[in-house]
Design a protein around this motif. Structure first.
Motif, mmCIF file in Angstrom:
data_model
loop_
_atom_site.group_PDB
_atom_site.id
_atom_site.type_symbol
_atom_site.label_atom_id
_atom_site.label_comp_id
_atom_site.label_asym_id
_atom_site.label_seq_id
_atom_site.Cartn_x
_atom_site.Cartn_y
_atom_site.Cartn_z
ATOM 1 N N UNK A 229 0.825 -1.208 0.000
ATOM 2 C CA UNK A 229 0.000 0.000 0.000
ATOM 3 C C UNK A 229 0.859 1.259 0.000
ATOM 4 N N UNK A 230 1.901 1.280 0.839
ATOM 5 C CA UNK A 230 2.783 2.449 0.876
ATOM 6 C C UNK A 230 3.417 2.676 -0.492
ATOM 7 N N UNK A 231 3.910 1.616 -1.105
ATOM 8 C CA UNK A 231 4.557 1.758 -2.406
ATOM 9 C C UNK A 231 3.576 2.227 -3.477
ATOM 10 N N UNK A 232 2.300 1.863 -3.334
ATOM 11 C CA UNK A 232 1.298 2.275 -4.322
ATOM 12 C C UNK A 232 0.897 3.733 -4.147
ATOM 13 N N UNK A 233 0.859 4.216 -2.901
ATOM 14 C CA UNK A 233 0.347 5.558 -2.624
ATOM 15 C C UNK A 233 1.438 6.616 -2.470
ATOM 16 N N UNK A 234 2.624 6.218 -2.109
ATOM 17 C CA UNK A 234 3.702 7.184 -1.890
ATOM 18 C C UNK A 234 4.266 7.654 -3.225
ATOM 19 N N UNK A 235 4.142 8.927 -3.483
ATOM 20 C CA UNK A 235 4.776 9.547 -4.639
ATOM 21 C C UNK A 235 6.233 9.801 -4.278
ATOM 22 N N UNK A 236 7.168 9.133 -4.966
ATOM 23 C CA UNK A 236 8.582 9.226 -4.597
ATOM 24 C C UNK A 236 9.150 10.620 -4.811
ATOM 25 N N UNK A 237 8.348 11.503 -5.410
ATOM 26 C CA UNK A 237 8.758 12.904 -5.509
ATOM 27 C C UNK A 237 8.407 13.666 -4.228
ATOM 28 N N UNK A 238 7.950 12.949 -3.206
ATOM 29 C CA UNK A 238 7.624 13.539 -1.910
ATOM 30 C C UNK A 238 8.404 12.831 -0.807
ATOM 31 N N UNK A 239 8.667 13.508 0.306
ATOM 32 C CA UNK A 239 9.132 12.794 1.493
ATOM 33 C C UNK A 239 7.979 11.976 2.076
ATOM 34 N N UNK A 240 8.315 10.978 2.927
ATOM 35 C CA UNK A 240 7.306 10.076 3.469
ATOM 36 C C UNK A 240 7.595 9.773 4.935
ATOM 37 N N UNK A 241 6.536 9.719 5.748
ATOM 38 C CA UNK A 241 6.634 9.319 7.157
ATOM 39 C C UNK A 241 5.480 8.380 7.450
ATOM 40 N N UNK A 242 5.770 7.274 8.147
ATOM 41 C CA UNK A 242 4.701 6.374 8.568
ATOM 42 C C UNK A 242 4.823 6.111 10.064
ATOM 43 N N UNK A 243 3.721 5.698 10.668
ATOM 44 C CA UNK A 243 3.749 5.371 12.085
ATOM 45 C C UNK A 243 2.529 4.561 12.464
ATOM 46 N N UNK A 244 2.525 4.093 13.709
ATOM 47 C CA UNK A 244 1.378 3.359 14.208
ATOM 48 C C UNK A 244 1.759 2.372 15.284
ATOM 49 N N UNK A 245 0.774 1.580 15.676
ATOM 50 C CA UNK A 245 0.975 0.493 16.631
ATOM 51 C C UNK A 245 1.296 -0.748 15.806
ATOM 52 N N UNK A 246 2.578 -1.103 15.763
ATOM 53 C CA UNK A 246 3.022 -2.187 14.882
ATOM 54 C C UNK A 246 3.049 -3.543 15.577
ATOM 55 N N UNK A 247 2.765 -3.563 16.887
ATOM 56 C CA UNK A 247 2.626 -4.818 17.634
ATOM 57 C C UNK A 247 3.797 -5.778 17.408
#
Length: 353
Positions: A229-247
């Motif tokens: 999903x990240x690879x599909x939605x992240x435009x590599x012409x932008x910086x990217x940050x992800x986070x969450x409860x990864x358990x």
């Protein structure tokens, strides 16, 4: 299934269906962006990851006052100008949890998958023992709750999307929630590229109520789906940050698969390097502090915008009326985003009125 378990699940279903999923979206700057000086320009951006333990009754009781307090504290911080720029919430299932963004007063509060957001089809790589032999007495039904995800921010929202994890790729009572991932794209004042943000909550272990092996299978499939999903939605012409409860706390097998699949830089790993100059204001024991927490953030630079964690600290970790506000502390990361002032500027968005 016991009578007690049946009654509990029916009560959860009835409660979950009644929970509103509110959101508010705007695409304007709270104040006009300042012009960058010649040379290297930069700004800071603070991002909070927080599992608010927003489970409804009867799964959890007496949560409403603490959830209201979280919203009030964020509102007070916003009034002082010290609130996080972006908040990634998990377990925002109950009414009061869903109202945190509105109570805090953020201009944008965007929800993740609802209970009815359609799941993508099961992947061909899924273990038949997980997807075909469902454990109904352990909650492996269709979801009756949302994914519990929200993103809050005052920054202009340019785009948003949400997607549950694939059908049947969950284990135990986690299947009652439509867990998945959400994406928003925000404009950063003065920056030459927008920022892609992702928020997620992966399958639990003990709380799932099934074997460790079964929950590991689900977790691994969800990590694969998160990366897709990240690879599909992240435009590599932008910086990217992800986070969450990864358990993945104290779960080497889970982390090994995560590290093999997700190529992005974890804040904990970056800040452990002395040369990084990261101001660490929380206690990290040992040489692998990312194994001591469920709550993580990761990042990548892009579009001529360099992303560097500058400070990490805990939030909402103090007692309130004799107990903590959640069973998780908030994990706050302040990033420095920098770029050359000669970089092409994005079209200016209007100033909010």
């Amino acid at each position: 299934m016991t009578i007690r378990a049946t009654a509990l699940l029916l009560a959860l279903a009835a409660t979950g269906c009644a929970i509103p999923q509110k959101q508010r979206v705007s695409a304007c700057f709270p104040a006009p962006p300042r012009a960058a000086a010649e040379g290297r320009a930069s700004t800071t951006l603070s991002i909070l990851t927080f599992n608010v333990e927003g489970m409804p009754w009867p799964a959890k009781g007496h949560r409403a006052p603490r959830l209201r307090e979280i919203g009030r504290e964020l509102a007070a911080m916003r009034a002082r100008g010290t609130a996080p720029d972006i908040v990634l919430l998990q377990e925002s299932f109950s009414r009061e949890a869903a109202r945190i963004g509105a109570r805090a007063g953020y201009r944008n509060y965007v929800k993740g998958p609802t209970a009815h957001t359609r799941r993508p089809p099961t992947s061909e790589d899924a273990d038949p023992k997980l997807v075909d032999k469902r454990k109904r007495t352990k909650g492996e039904w269709k979801p009756i709750f949302s994914g519990g995800l929200y993103i809050l921010s005052d920054l202009p929202l340019v785009a948003s999307d949400r997607e549950p994890f694939r059908s049947r790729e969950c284990a135990g009572f986690d299947c009652l929630s439509n867990k998945g991932v959400m994406h928003v794209r925000v404009a950063v004042p003065g920056a030459p590229a927008e920022l892609d943000l992702f928020n997620t909550h992966l399958n639990s272990r003990g709380h799932a109520g099934v074997s460790q092996d079964r929950s590991l299978k689900a977790h691994s499939l969800q990590v694969d789906d998160l990366h897709r999903y990240i690879e599909a939605k992240w435009d590599k012409a932008h910086p990217m940050i992800f986070g969450g409860d990864l358990n993945m706390r104290h779960a080497p097998a889970r982390f090994a698969h995560f590290a093999a699949v997700m190529p992005y830089t974890l804040v904990h790993r970056y800040c452990l390097q002395k040369a990084a100059g990261c101001d660490v204001r929380i206690s990290w024991d040992g040489d692998a502090p990312w194994m001591d927490t469920e709550d993580l953030q990761g990042f990548e630079s892009g579009g001529g915008v360099a992303v560097q964690p500058a400070r990490v600290e805990a939030m909402f970790d103090k007692p309130w009326r004799g107990d903590t506000l959640s069973d998780h502390d908030g994990f706050l990361v302040t990033y420095r985003l920098s770029w050359t002032s000669a970089a092409p500027k994005l079209p200016l968005l209007p100033t909010c009125r």
